[in-house]
Write an enzyme that holds these catalytic residues in place. Structure first.
Site, PDB file in Angstrom:
ATOM      1  N   LYS A   1       0.773  -1.254   0.023  1.00 30.48           N
ATOM      2  CA  LYS A   1      -0.189   0.202   0.015  1.00 30.48           C
ATOM      3  C   LYS A   1       0.722   1.246   0.073  1.00 30.48           C
ATOM      4  O   LYS A   1       0.478   2.549  -0.109  1.00 30.48           O
ATOM      5  CB  LYS A   1      -0.941  -0.065   1.280  1.00 30.48           C
ATOM      6  N   ASP A   2       2.219   1.066   0.048  1.00 29.85           N
ATOM      7  CA  ASP A   2       3.310   2.218   0.249  1.00 29.85           C
ATOM      8  C   ASP A   2       3.768   2.511  -1.093  1.00 29.85           C
ATOM      9  O   ASP A   2       4.428   3.547  -1.165  1.00 29.85           O
ATOM     10  CB  ASP A   2       4.239   1.929   1.246  1.00 29.85           C
TER      11      ASP A   2
ATOM     12  N   ARG B   1      -7.121   8.780   3.002  1.00 28.76           N
ATOM     13  CA  ARG B   1      -8.200   7.808   2.629  1.00 28.76           C
ATOM     14  C   ARG B   1      -8.944   7.635   4.010  1.00 28.76           C
ATOM     15  O   ARG B   1     -10.341   8.078   4.078  1.00 28.76           O
ATOM     16  CB  ARG B   1      -7.815   6.574   2.246  1.00 28.76           C
ATOM     17  N   ARG B   2      -8.347   7.442   5.223  1.00 29.68           N
ATOM     18  CA  ARG B   2      -9.198   7.249   6.437  1.00 29.68           C
ATOM     19  C   ARG B   2      -9.856   8.509   7.035  1.00 29.68           C
ATOM     20  O   ARG B   2     -11.101   8.480   7.272  1.00 29.68           O
ATOM     21  CB  ARG B   2      -8.350   6.534   7.401  1.00 29.68           C
TER      22      ARG B   2
ATOM     23  N   ARG C   1       1.162  10.590  12.362  1.00 31.15           N
ATOM     24  CA  ARG C   1       2.178  10.193  11.609  1.00 31.15           C
ATOM     25  C   ARG C   1       3.057   9.141  12.467  1.00 31.15           C
ATOM     26  O   ARG C   1       2.989   9.418  13.632  1.00 31.15           O
ATOM     27  CB  ARG C   1       3.080  10.770  10.571  1.00 31.15           C
TER      28      ARG C   1
ATOM     29  N   VAL D   1       3.695   2.058  13.867  1.00 29.97           N
ATOM     30  CA  VAL D   1       2.671   1.436  14.720  1.00 29.97           C
ATOM     31  C   VAL D   1       2.869   1.929  16.200  1.00 29.97           C
ATOM     32  O   VAL D   1       1.988   2.620  16.886  1.00 29.97           O
ATOM     33  CB  VAL D   1       2.376  -0.029  14.648  1.00 29.97           C
TER      34      VAL D   1
ATOM     35  N   THR E   1       4.545   4.553  17.483  1.00 33.25           N
ATOM     36  CA  THR E   1       4.363   5.863  17.543  1.00 33.25           C
ATOM     37  C   THR E   1       3.074   6.117  17.697  1.00 33.25           C
ATOM     38  O   THR E   1       2.546   7.092  18.549  1.00 33.25           O
ATOM     39  CB  THR E   1       5.240   6.537  16.298  1.00 33.25           C
ATOM     40  N   ARG E   2       2.230   5.848  16.703  1.00 28.06           N
ATOM     41  CA  ARG E   2       0.602   6.059  16.883  1.00 28.06           C
ATOM     42  C   ARG E   2       0.244   5.585  18.020  1.00 28.06           C
ATOM     43  O   ARG E   2      -0.701   6.274  18.684  1.00 28.06           O
ATOM     44  CB  ARG E   2       0.139   5.536  15.646  1.00 28.06           C
TER      45      ARG E   2
ATOM     46  N   CYS F   1      -0.426  10.493  -3.041  1.00 30.23           N
ATOM     47  CA  CYS F   1      -0.860  10.763  -1.899  1.00 30.23           C
ATOM     48  C   CYS F   1      -1.950  11.882  -1.717  1.00 30.23           C
ATOM     49  O   CYS F   1      -2.321  12.181  -0.456  1.00 30.23           O
ATOM     50  CB  CYS F   1       0.161  10.604  -0.778  1.00 30.23           C
TER      51      CYS F   1
END
Length: 328
Positions: A105-106, A153-154, A171, A174, A176-177, A264
């Site tokens: 997806k990147d 998108r989200r 940003r 995983v 970090t979020r 993006c």
């Protein structure tokens, strides 16, 4: 499309190819995040199992990429998807690594000249996960709640359903979020279920979201392996671990993405599913503020997946009209 091919292989063992060894290991390039490393290890382990080789026959090479070094600005402001692949692809082209492992997806829809992306591992769970220590679903969020996400998108899909919510930039990898969530920057966020599964993060308060409610990113849950076009020996090795079904699904999804935009800057979602010899592709394009969402579906023979992707994209572009992208 220069240097790009999404052609499914049929699995077969290579013949007359010198296998990697501890003395001459196959160099696997990857980003350094825990999830990226997990994907590189999975690639290594699948290759090792396919040829009964020790792990020492493979070398994981961590490459710093621009996208991981800038975590306080939206991707669209700093260069888009290529920020997660450029340095890795430069090292692959230069022969510093033999293959590159990517989250699909990147990946931009075009590869640099001389590089091919034609090997995919079996796809993981495609769903987004709603992550919150307090709430279990988007519908449960109180009026005006703050939700964090770095995904255009989200963000658009969320605001389309809940325009009352306050969506902030979120940003980072995983870990970090999740730390930002713990710090109270937001009451909820979203992660890919595939990433949580690959990291075995069962402790995370995550609830998978049905794709009917939130269509995932193009190629979400898929790992792609990039190689040099002029390296047939490596191509033969990769034949043994390529998953044909994933390749067929991504051929449709990435053709849809490439025809629409693929950057993006546009919120795009899409998912292809297989049922026997039939492929069904669902696609969606949204305004970034969530004020409008345009959807469509195509069903047909698997072999026509890429054609269906392009056709569905053209349909959505026609429905959108010339003013839909005036925010560009």
């Amino acid at each position: 499309m220069a240097g790009h091919r999404d052609t499914p292989f049929s699995n077969q063992r290579p013949r007359d190819v010198t296998l990697p060894s501890p003395d001459r290991p196959l160099k696997i390039g990857t980003r350094g995040s825990p999830l990226a490393m997990a994907q590189a290890y999975e690639t290594r382990d699948r290759l090792a199992a396919a040829f009964d080789l020790p792990q020492a026959a493979f070398e994981i090479v961590v490459i710093k990429v621009t996208g991981d070094m800038i975590q306080d600005r939206p991707l669209k402001e700093i260069g888009g998807k290529g920020l997660f692949t450029r340095e890795i692809e430069q090292d692959l082209s230069a022969g510093k690594i033999d293959i590159a492992v990517h989250s699909m997806k990147d990946m931009p829809t075009e590869q640099p000249a001389g590089l091919l992306l034609d090997t995919y591992l079996p796809r993981e769970d495609v769903r987004d996960a709603f992550v919150s220590p307090t709430y279990s679903a988007i519908a449960d969020l109180p009026q005006g709640a703050t939700v964090g996400t770095s995904s255009l998108r989200r963000r658009a899909q969320l605001l389309h359903r809940r325009p009352d919510l306050n969506v902030v930039e979120f940003r980072g990898n995983v870990q970090t979020r999740l730390r930002k969530l713990d710090d109270g920057v937001a009451v909820a966020t979203f992660l890919a279920t595939a990433g949580l599964n690959r990291l075995n993060m069962t402790e995370v308060p995550a609830t998978p979201i049905d794709p009917a409610d939130m269509l995932p990113a193009i190629a979400q849950g898929a790992i792609g392996i990039e190689r040099r076009e002029n390296d047939p020996a490596t191509a033969q090795l990769l034949l043994a671990i390529h998953d044909t079904a994933t390749g067929q699904r991504l051929a449709a999804e990435r053709a849809f993405l490439a025809t629409l935009d693929g950057s993006c800057e546009t919120p795009i979602a899409g998912l292809a599913l297989l049922d026997g010899d039939t492929l069904t592709l669902r696609g969606e394009v949204l305004r970034p503020d969530g004020s409008e969402a345009i959807k469509g579906t195509r069903t047909g023979p698997i072999a026509t997946g890429a054609e269906m992707g392009r056709d569905l994209a053209q349909e959505l572009l026609a429905k959108a009209g010339p003013d839909f992208f005036d925010w560009h």
